[in-house]
Design an enzyme around this catalytic site. Sequence first.
Site, PDB file in Angstrom:
ATOM      1  CB  CYS A 101      -0.861   0.033   1.332  1.00 18.00           C
ATOM      2  SG  CYS A 101      -1.967   1.477   1.328  1.00 18.00           S
ATOM      3  N   GLY A 229      -5.774  -7.634 -10.602  1.00 18.87           N
ATOM      4  CA  GLY A 229      -6.481  -6.632 -10.019  1.00 18.87           C
ATOM      5  C   GLY A 229      -7.703  -6.048 -10.734  1.00 18.87           C
ATOM      6  NE  ARG A 230      -5.126  -1.212 -11.784  1.00 22.42           N
ATOM      7  CZ  ARG A 230      -4.085  -0.605 -12.295  1.00 22.42           C
ATOM      8  NH1 ARG A 230      -4.117   0.523 -12.458  1.00 22.42           N
ATOM      9  NH2 ARG A 230      -2.823  -1.191 -12.577  1.00 22.42           N
TER      10      ARG A 230
HETATM   11  C1  LIG Z   1      -8.499   0.921  -5.873  1.00 19.15           C
HETATM   12  C2  LIG Z   1      -7.339   0.030  -5.526  1.00 19.15           C
HETATM   13  C3  LIG Z   1      -7.582  -0.605  -4.378  1.00 19.15           C
HETATM   14  C4  LIG Z   1      -6.462  -1.458  -3.978  1.00 19.15           C
HETATM   15  N1  LIG Z   1      -6.631  -1.877  -2.594  1.00 19.15           N
HETATM   16  C5  LIG Z   1      -5.461  -3.100  -2.505  1.00 19.15           C
HETATM   17  C6  LIG Z   1      -5.511  -3.599  -1.232  1.00 19.15           C
HETATM   18  O1  LIG Z   1      -6.318  -3.350  -0.287  1.00 19.15           O
HETATM   19  N2  LIG Z   1      -4.765  -4.419  -0.874  1.00 19.15           N
HETATM   20  C7  LIG Z   1      -3.535  -4.681  -1.765  1.00 19.15           C
HETATM   21  O2  LIG Z   1      -2.501  -5.514  -1.569  1.00 19.15           O
HETATM   22  N3  LIG Z   1      -3.342  -4.013  -2.830  1.00 19.15           N
HETATM   23  C8  LIG Z   1      -4.484  -3.184  -3.139  1.00 19.15           C
HETATM   24  N4  LIG Z   1      -4.463  -2.657  -4.630  1.00 19.15           N
HETATM   25  C9  LIG Z   1      -3.326  -2.904  -5.501  1.00 19.15           C
HETATM   26  C10 LIG Z   1      -3.852  -4.276  -6.261  1.00 19.15           C
HETATM   27  O3  LIG Z   1      -4.178  -5.143  -5.592  1.00 19.15           O
HETATM   28  C11 LIG Z   1      -2.964  -4.407  -7.315  1.00 19.15           C
HETATM   29  O4  LIG Z   1      -1.678  -4.931  -6.803  1.00 19.15           O
HETATM   30  C12 LIG Z   1      -2.479  -3.486  -8.382  1.00 19.15           C
HETATM   31  O5  LIG Z   1      -3.542  -2.804  -8.632  1.00 19.15           O
HETATM   32  C13 LIG Z   1      -1.813  -4.039  -9.705  1.00 19.15           C
HETATM   33  O6  LIG Z   1      -2.658  -4.959 -10.222  1.00 19.15           O
HETATM   34  P1  LIG Z   1      -3.562  -4.558 -11.411  1.00 19.15           P
HETATM   35  O7  LIG Z   1      -2.526  -3.914 -12.519  1.00 19.15           O
HETATM   36  O8  LIG Z   1      -3.881  -6.114 -12.143  1.00 19.15           O
HETATM   37  O9  LIG Z   1      -4.580  -3.853 -11.053  1.00 19.15           O
HETATM   38  C14 LIG Z   1      -5.489  -1.823  -4.849  1.00 19.15           C
HETATM   39  C15 LIG Z   1      -5.552  -1.045  -6.145  1.00 19.15           C
HETATM   40  C16 LIG Z   1      -6.366  -0.527  -6.512  1.00 19.15           C
HETATM   41  C17 LIG Z   1      -6.538   0.249  -7.891  1.00 19.15           C
END
Ligand SMILES: Cc1cc2nc3c(=O)[nH]c(=O)nc-3n(C[C@H](O)[C@H](O)[C@H](O)COP(=O)(O)O)c2cc1C
Length: 334
Positions: A101, A229-230
Site C-alpha cells: 500500500c 487486480g483492476r
Molecule cells: C482501488 C484499488 C484498491 C487497492 N486495494 C488494495 C488492497 O487493499 N490491498 C493490496 O494489497 N493491494 C491493493 N491494491 C493493489 C492491487 O491489488 C494490485 O496490486 C494493483 O492494482 C496492480 O494490479 P492490476 O494492474 O492487475 O490492477 C489496490 C489497487 C487499487 C487500484
Amino acid sequence: MLSLKGLHLRSGVLQSPLAACTDLAFRLVARRRGLEFAFLEMVSAHALVQRNAKTLDLLKTLPEDRPLGAQLVGCDAGMMGEAAAIVEELGFDSVDVNFGCPVPKVTGGGDGAGSAMLRQPERADAVFAAMVRAVKRIPVTVKMRTGYADPTGREAVEIAKRAEHHGLSAVTVHGRTREQKYQGKADYEAIGRVKAAVRIPVIGNGDVASASDARRLMEVSGCDAVMIGRGGLGNPWVYRNVAAGLGEPGAEPYAPTVEERRDALLEHLALEEKHESAWHAVVTMRRVSCWYTAGIPGGAEFRAGFCRAKTSAEQRELIAGFFDRAAPAVLVAA
Ligand SMILES: Cc1cc2nc3c(=O)[nH]c(=O)nc-3n(C[C@H](O)[C@H](O)[C@H](O)COP(=O)(O)O)c2cc1C
C-alpha cells in the site's frame, strides 16, 4: 494448480485485494463466472484486534464465497500475530500481509506499514514470525511491490527470502515501486528476480487484463500464478479467459454478450442491495456501473444520469433502459 500449505487451488488465476471494490457482491458475481480464489480488501490489524464493527463488516462472507483470503495491514508484530489468529478463527482460508500500500496514512513517514515495510527488513522478520506462529492451519502470504523507490526488485528479493525463511507459503509481487504508484507499466523482469531467489511460489501481479498479458507475465518472470487486480472490475469472465489462455484444464474462454454484461451488473446491484445498507449500495453501484458500461456507446451520458439516482430501484431502471438501447453486439471478453 497452486498449493499453499493445505490450500489446494485448481486455478493459478487469483483476484487481488482491491479496497472498496472486492466486496462480497463483487466476489459472488465473479465466482459465478469462473473465479476460484479471491481476496477481500485489506483491513487494519489494529482495528481487527479491537473488533471494530466496520472492520468486521468488511470481512463478511458466505459459504459460497470460498476459497477466500483476508489481508492485514500493520507493522506491529504482536498486533499482526493477534490479528492473524483472528483471521483463522473467523474461518478464512489464508491470511496475507500487505507490503504494497502506497498511501501516506499507511506508510507514515516511510517507517510505517504497507510498502514502507519493504525498507524495514528486520521489522518484516518480526511480523512474519509472529503471523506464522499465530496460525495453526492456514497459509500465511505476503503481497508486496518491487521496492519502495528502488525499481530493481532488490528490496522485494530481500523481503521474499525472509518470508521464505519464516515459513510463509507464497509471495505476491506487484511489478511497480511505491513511488510509481500505478503509473507506467508493471516490470515483469523485476518479478522474475524474486522468482529466481526463492523456492516458495511467486504470484505475479500488475496489468493483467487478458490471457496474452498473463502469458507475457509468466514467460518473462517465470512466476507460478497470476493475480488480477483492476482487470476484474466489470469483467467477471476474465478469470476463465485467462485460465483458458494459460491452458488450465477445464477452462474454456467465454465472450459475454451485451445482455450478459447487463445481467451481471443487475446481479451485482441486487447483491449490494441484499448485503449492504441501502445508501452504501447506491453509492457503490455508481462505481460498479462505470466498470460495466466503459466502452459501450452512450456510456458517458448514462453514467452522468446514473450518478444522480438516489435509490437502487431507480438505478435498476436506468441500467435496463441503457442496455435496451445499447447495440446487442457481442463484446469480446479479455
Ligand atoms: C482501488 C484499488 C484498491 C487497492 N486495494 C488494495 C488492497 O487493499 N490491498 C493490496 O494489497 N493491494 C491493493 N491494491 C493493489 C492491487 O491489488 C494490485 O496490486 C494493483 O492494482 C496492480 O494490479 P492490476 O494492474 O492487475 O490492477 C489496490 C489497487 C487499487 C487500484
